[in-house]
Design a protein around this motif. Structure first.
Motif, mmCIF file in Angstrom:
data_model
loop_
_atom_site.group_PDB
_atom_site.id
_atom_site.type_symbol
_atom_site.label_atom_id
_atom_site.label_comp_id
_atom_site.label_asym_id
_atom_site.label_seq_id
_atom_site.Cartn_x
_atom_site.Cartn_y
_atom_site.Cartn_z
ATOM 1 N N ARG A 46 0.833 -1.217 0.000
ATOM 2 C CA ARG A 46 0.000 0.000 0.000
ATOM 3 C C ARG A 46 0.862 1.259 0.000
ATOM 4 N NH1 ARG A 46 -2.422 -1.066 5.346
ATOM 5 N NH2 ARG A 46 -0.273 -1.777 5.487
ATOM 6 N N THR A 47 1.862 1.310 0.879
ATOM 7 C CA THR A 47 2.743 2.483 0.911
ATOM 8 C C THR A 47 3.482 2.639 -0.419
ATOM 9 O OG1 THR A 47 3.020 2.401 3.306
ATOM 10 C CG2 THR A 47 4.756 3.510 2.070
ATOM 11 N N GLU A 89 3.767 7.873 6.341
ATOM 12 C CA GLU A 89 3.606 7.214 7.634
ATOM 13 C C GLU A 89 4.491 7.859 8.709
ATOM 14 O OE1 GLU A 89 3.839 3.056 6.539
ATOM 15 O OE2 GLU A 89 3.087 2.486 8.513
ATOM 16 N N ASP A 161 -1.269 8.020 4.691
ATOM 17 C CA ASP A 161 -0.746 6.686 5.003
ATOM 18 C C ASP A 161 -0.826 6.380 6.497
ATOM 19 O OD1 ASP A 161 0.385 4.218 4.759
ATOM 20 O OD2 ASP A 161 2.205 4.890 3.724
ATOM 21 N N GLU A 162 -1.716 5.483 6.851
ATOM 22 C CA GLU A 162 -1.855 4.987 8.245
ATOM 23 C C GLU A 162 -1.955 6.126 9.250
ATOM 24 O OE1 GLU A 162 -1.882 1.630 8.940
ATOM 25 O OE2 GLU A 162 -0.558 0.622 7.502
HETATM 26 MG MG MG Z 1 2.772 1.020 4.749
#
Ligand code: MG
Ligand code: ADP
Length: 236
Positions: A46-47, A89, A161-162
Motif C-alpha cells: 500500500r505504501t 507514515e 498513510d496509516e
Molecule cells: Mg505502509
C-alpha cells in the motif's frame, strides 16, 4: 453527490526496491471527491503504491494517470504541483520548528489552499500548540500537523498513510471528523489503513491489496457481503 470524474488511474503498476520486485501489477482508480481506502496486511504494497503515485519510487513501470495525464516518471515536486499531497507514515515533523512554523513550511502550490484560520478550525489542538516545538507535540498532534500542512498547499488529492496508527481513540475521532469535513469540501482522498474500524465508515470504496496486487475492489454498500472475505484477508 460524488461526480464520476476520474482523478487517479493506476494500471499494471510494477515497482521495485533495488532488485526486489514488490508491486506486481496494481490496478485501481479513484474518482474526484471519493474517499477510497486501501486495506491490506503489512507488506502488501500500500505504501509503495502511494509512493509510486507521488513519483517517489526509483523504478516502476505501468501507467499512472492524474486527471487523465500520464505521470509515471515525473518527479515528486511536479506531482505536488498537480495538486497531490502526500502524508507519509513517518509524518516528517521538524523537531526544531514550532507547530506553526511546521505548518507554514511547505510552499503553496495551487489556489484554494486552506488558510491557517481554516486549519485551526479543523484542528483546534494545533492552534493551542502553535508555539510549541515539534518535539513537544504528542503523536496525535504531529499527525494532525502532518495532514494540516498539506491542506495549506492547495492539494486537492490527499494520500494519507496509516494516519490513525498508534493514536488514542479520542484522537482517531478527531481525524474521523476531519476526513468527513474534507470529503464534504470535495477533497479526493486515498486512505491507506490497517485500522478497519476507522477506515470502514469513511470509505466510498475499498481495495484490498495482497502481495503487491489489488485482489478485491468493492463499494461501501457491498461491505456487509464482503465481511467474510475481509476476515480472511485482514483478520478483521
Ligand atoms: Mg505502509
Ligand atoms: N525501502 C525498502 N526497501 C526494500 N523493500 C522494501 C522497502 N520498503 C518496503 N519494502 C518491501 O516492499 C513490500 C511492500 O511494502 P509496503 O508498500 O511498505 O507495504 P504496506 O504499506 O502495505 O505495509 C514489502 O515486502 C516490504 O518489505
Amino acid at each position: 453527490m460524488v461526480e464520476t470524474i476520474e482523478c487517479v488511474r493506476i494500471k499494471n503498476l510494477q515497482a521495485y526496491y533495488g532488485e526486489s520486485h514488490v508491486l506486481h501489477g496494481v490496478d485501481l482508480h479513484v474518482n474526484r471527491g471519493e474517499v477510497v481506502t486501501l486495506l491490506g496486511r503489512n507488506g502488501s504494497g500500500r505504501t509503495t503504491t502511494l509512493r509510486s503515485l507521488m513519483g517517489l519510487m526509483g523504478r516502476c513501470t505501468g501507467t499512472i494517470q492524474i486527471q487523465g495525464k500520464d505521470v509515471l516518471g515525473i518527479p515528486p515536486h511536479k506531482i505536488a504541483r498537480m495538486g497531490v499531497g502526500y502524508c507519509p507514515e513517518e509524518r516528517g515533523i521538524f523537531a526544531s520548528l514550532s507547530c506553526e512554523e511546521n505548518l507554514l513550511l511547505p510552499p503553496q502550490i495551487a489556489e484554494g489552499g486552506m488558510s491557517v484560520a481554516e486549519i485551526y478550525r479543523l484542528f483546534p489542538n494545533l492552534q493551542e500548540r502553535a508555539n510549541s516545538p515539534g518535539t513537544k507535540l504528542s503523536g496525535g498532534e504531529q499527525q494532525m500537523l502532518a495532514i494540516a500542512r498539506i491542506l495549506r498547499t492547495g492539494a486537492r488529492v490527499l494520500l494519507l498513510d496509516e494516519i490513525s496508527e498508534g493514536l488514542a481513540p479520542v484522537i482517531v475521532q478527531t481525524l474521523d471528523r476531519a476526513i468527513r469535513a474534507l470529503k464534504k469540501q470535495g477533497y479526493t482522498i486515498i486512505l491507506v489503513e490497517q485500522n478497519f474500524r476507522f477506515a470502514a465508515p469513511l470509505a466510498d470504496r475499498f481495495y484490498i491489496m495482497e502481495h503487491g496486487r489489488v485482489v478485491e475492489g468493492f463499494e461501501a454498500r457491498e461491505l456487509e457481503s464482503k465481511m467474510n472475505m475481509l476476515h480472511e484477508f485482514l483478520g478483521v
